[in-house]
Enzyme design. Structure first.
Site, PDB file in Angstrom:
ATOM      1  N   LYS A  89      -9.398  -0.576  -6.049  1.00 40.47           N
ATOM      2  CA  LYS A  89     -10.255  -1.534  -5.332  1.00 40.47           C
ATOM      3  C   LYS A  89     -11.708  -1.132  -5.573  1.00 40.47           C
ATOM      4  O   LYS A  89     -12.183  -0.144  -5.017  1.00 40.47           O
ATOM      5  CB  LYS A  89      -9.897  -1.462  -3.828  1.00 40.47           C
TER       6      LYS A  89
ATOM      7  N   ASN B 135      -0.714  -6.787   7.649  1.00 42.20           N
ATOM      8  CA  ASN B 135      -2.116  -6.436   7.407  1.00 42.20           C
ATOM      9  C   ASN B 135      -2.843  -6.250   8.736  1.00 42.20           C
ATOM     10  O   ASN B 135      -2.902  -7.162   9.560  1.00 42.20           O
ATOM     11  CB  ASN B 135      -2.803  -7.525   6.571  1.00 42.20           C
TER      12      ASN B 135
ATOM     13  N   GLU C  23      -4.432   1.593  -3.831  1.00 44.29           N
ATOM     14  CA  GLU C  23      -5.046   0.388  -4.402  1.00 44.29           C
ATOM     15  C   GLU C  23      -6.266   0.698  -5.264  1.00 44.29           C
ATOM     16  O   GLU C  23      -7.159   1.430  -4.847  1.00 44.29           O
ATOM     17  CB  GLU C  23      -5.454  -0.540  -3.253  1.00 44.29           C
TER      18      GLU C  23
ATOM     19  N   LYS D 197      -2.432  -7.755  -6.937  1.00 46.44           N
ATOM     20  CA  LYS D 197      -3.048  -8.074  -5.645  1.00 46.44           C
ATOM     21  C   LYS D 197      -4.083  -9.156  -5.900  1.00 46.44           C
ATOM     22  O   LYS D 197      -5.137  -8.902  -6.483  1.00 46.44           O
ATOM     23  CB  LYS D 197      -3.692  -6.801  -5.087  1.00 46.44           C
TER      24      LYS D 197
ATOM     25  N   GLU E  64       2.881 -10.994   2.968  1.00 50.09           N
ATOM     26  CA  GLU E  64       1.945 -10.417   3.947  1.00 50.09           C
ATOM     27  C   GLU E  64       1.749 -11.305   5.172  1.00 50.09           C
ATOM     28  O   GLU E  64       1.589 -12.515   5.054  1.00 50.09           O
ATOM     29  CB  GLU E  64       0.599 -10.205   3.254  1.00 50.09           C
TER      30      GLU E  64
ATOM     31  N   GLU F  59      -0.600  -2.170   6.259  1.00 47.05           N
ATOM     32  CA  GLU F  59      -1.702  -2.355   5.320  1.00 47.05           C
ATOM     33  C   GLU F  59      -3.071  -2.326   6.002  1.00 47.05           C
ATOM     34  O   GLU F  59      -3.240  -2.907   7.070  1.00 47.05           O
ATOM     35  CB  GLU F  59      -1.593  -3.722   4.633  1.00 47.05           C
ATOM     36  N   SER F  60      -4.017  -1.692   5.346  1.00 49.85           N
ATOM     37  CA  SER F  60      -5.454  -1.788   5.632  1.00 49.85           C
ATOM     38  C   SER F  60      -5.957  -0.897   6.776  1.00 49.85           C
ATOM     39  O   SER F  60      -5.327  -0.802   7.835  1.00 49.85           O
ATOM     40  CB  SER F  60      -5.881  -3.228   5.965  1.00 49.85           C
TER      41      SER F  60
HETATM   42  O1  LIG Z   1     -10.765  -5.807   2.037  1.00 52.02           O
HETATM   43  C1  LIG Z   1     -11.372  -6.843   2.355  1.00 52.02           C
HETATM   44  O2  LIG Z   1     -12.556  -6.837   2.750  1.00 52.02           O
HETATM   45  C2  LIG Z   1     -10.709  -8.180   2.255  1.00 52.02           C
HETATM   46  C3  LIG Z   1     -11.423  -9.322   2.569  1.00 52.02           C
HETATM   47  C4  LIG Z   1     -10.841 -10.571   2.447  1.00 52.02           C
HETATM   48  C5  LIG Z   1      -9.555 -10.691   2.006  1.00 52.02           C
HETATM   49  C6  LIG Z   1      -8.813  -9.564   1.687  1.00 52.02           C
HETATM   50  C7  LIG Z   1      -9.382  -8.310   1.810  1.00 52.02           C
HETATM   51  N1  LIG Z   1      -8.681  -7.179   1.499  1.00 52.02           N
HETATM   52  C8  LIG Z   1      -7.337  -7.182   1.062  1.00 52.02           C
HETATM   53  C9  LIG Z   1      -6.586  -6.115   1.737  1.00 52.02           C
HETATM   54  O3  LIG Z   1      -5.914  -6.409   2.679  1.00 52.02           O
HETATM   55  C10 LIG Z   1      -6.804  -4.700   1.330  1.00 52.02           C
HETATM   56  O4  LIG Z   1      -7.314  -4.629   0.027  1.00 52.02           O
HETATM   57  C11 LIG Z   1      -5.645  -3.726   1.399  1.00 52.02           C
HETATM   58  O5  LIG Z   1      -4.751  -3.964   2.416  1.00 52.02           O
HETATM   59  C12 LIG Z   1      -6.232  -2.302   1.537  1.00 52.02           C
HETATM   60  O6  LIG Z   1      -7.061  -2.238   2.676  1.00 52.02           O
HETATM   61  P1  LIG Z   1      -8.106  -1.048   2.900  1.00 52.02           P
HETATM   62  O7  LIG Z   1      -7.353   0.239   2.798  1.00 52.02           O
HETATM   63  O8  LIG Z   1      -8.670  -1.268   4.261  1.00 52.02           O
HETATM   64  O9  LIG Z   1      -9.114  -1.187   1.820  1.00 52.02           O
END
Ligand SMILES: O=C(O)c1ccccc1NCC(=O)[C@H](O)[C@H](O)COP(=O)(O)O
Length: 267
Positions: free
Chosen positions: A65, A193, A63, A124, A172, A226-227
């Site tokens: 980001k 997520n 991503e 996204k 998601e 995810e995340s």
């Molecule tokens: O990332 C955040 O803080 C967030 C807050 C509110 C809504 C969505 C958010 N993120 C979107 C995502 O889920 C992530 O960008 C994506 O899955 C990647 O996650 P990460 O590797 O933890 O950055």
């Protein structure tokens, strides 16, 4: 598959969306309040995003980001440079945030990435209006994110609209109820997520739990964890379960995106 066109947007009940996520989707709904809901002519679906994630082994969706509500500023990434670095590191798809206020995303970032890498790109954003899907298709994205926590019972309709526009959709979910909605909607690609977007709390047990539940229910589509993934050890619980993993913050803030992508995915 039929799709609605030239009609008013499906009504969403955004007042039911709490916390940080609620704030963001209200802002996005205001941004698009005056937008035209017409989708235009149907486009052929290439399935590029789905095909990329169906390759053998765990696929990486990396991503672009630059900032987030949980981290604030992550890194001043130049989107195309970042996407190329991810591609060189083995990413099979690129996720590009286009939400401007909290994630420092832009439409241009997505257009630049689409034009400059060979792997498919995901828009996204917090889709709350059909125009956001039309834009994604016009900007060249292969897929768009649809969040069950936002769309609820309108998920199936938004999925039909994405497909009408030739887009794959990453649908998601974060809990069992949302997973059941995604399954009932017939989503071919489901993302789980680990981050609760109302509290921002991350629990890496969420993805394996819901992925198992989806497979137990007979789901044969693509499953994405995810995340919150920072190390190869973090991926151990989904490596044999998921088709793909979506990673943003830990790669974006690493300083060496190619190396970070390679190191993370090393089995
Ligand atoms: O990332 C955040 O803080 C967030 C807050 C509110 C809504 C969505 C958010 N993120 C979107 C995502 O889920 C992530 O960008 C994506 O899955 C990647 O996650 P990460 O590797 O933890 O950055």
């Amino acid at each position: 598959m039929s799709a609605r066109d030239d009609t008013a947007p499906v009504t969403l009940h955004l007042d039911r969306v709490p916390g940080v996520l609620g704030r963001i989707v209200h802002e996005r709904a205001a941004d698009y309040a005056a937008a035209d809901a017409a989708l235009g002519a149907a486009r052929a679906r290439s399935h590029r995003f789905e095909t990329a994630l169906r390759q053998p082994g765990l696929s990486l969706i990396a991503e672009v980001k630059r900032a987030s509500p949980s981290q604030g500023v992550i890194a001043p990434l130049e989107p195309l440079e970042a996407a190329r670095a991810y591609e060189a590191g083995g990413a099979r798809a690129i996720s590009v945030l286009t939400e401007p206020r909290h994630f420092d995303g832009t439409a241009q970032a997505l257009r630049d990435v689409v034009g400059g890498v060979t792997v498919p790109a995901l828009r996204k954003d917090f889709v709350v209006h059909p125009a956001m899907l039309r834009e994604a298709a016009e900007w060249g994205a292969s897929a768009a994110l649809l969040m069950v926590s936002v769309l609820h019972e309108a998920t199936a309709e938004y999925l039909r609209m994405a497909h009408h526009l030739g887009l794959d959709a990453l649908v998601e979910v974060h809990d069992e109820r949302e997973l059941d909605i995604a399954l009932a909607a017939g989503a071919p690609i489901i993302g789980v997520n680990n981050r609760d977007l109302t509290t921002l709390h991350i629990d890496l047990e969420v993805s394996p739990r819901l992925i198992r539940r989806a497979r137990d229910a007979g789901f044969t589509g693509v499953l994405v964890a995810e995340s919150g993934y920072r190390t190869p050890q973090d991926l151990a619980s989904v490596r044999e379960l998921a088709d793909a993993v979506l990673v943003g913050s830990s790669l974006a803030g690493s300083g060496d995106l190619t190396r970070a992508a390679r190191d993370l995915m090393r089995a």
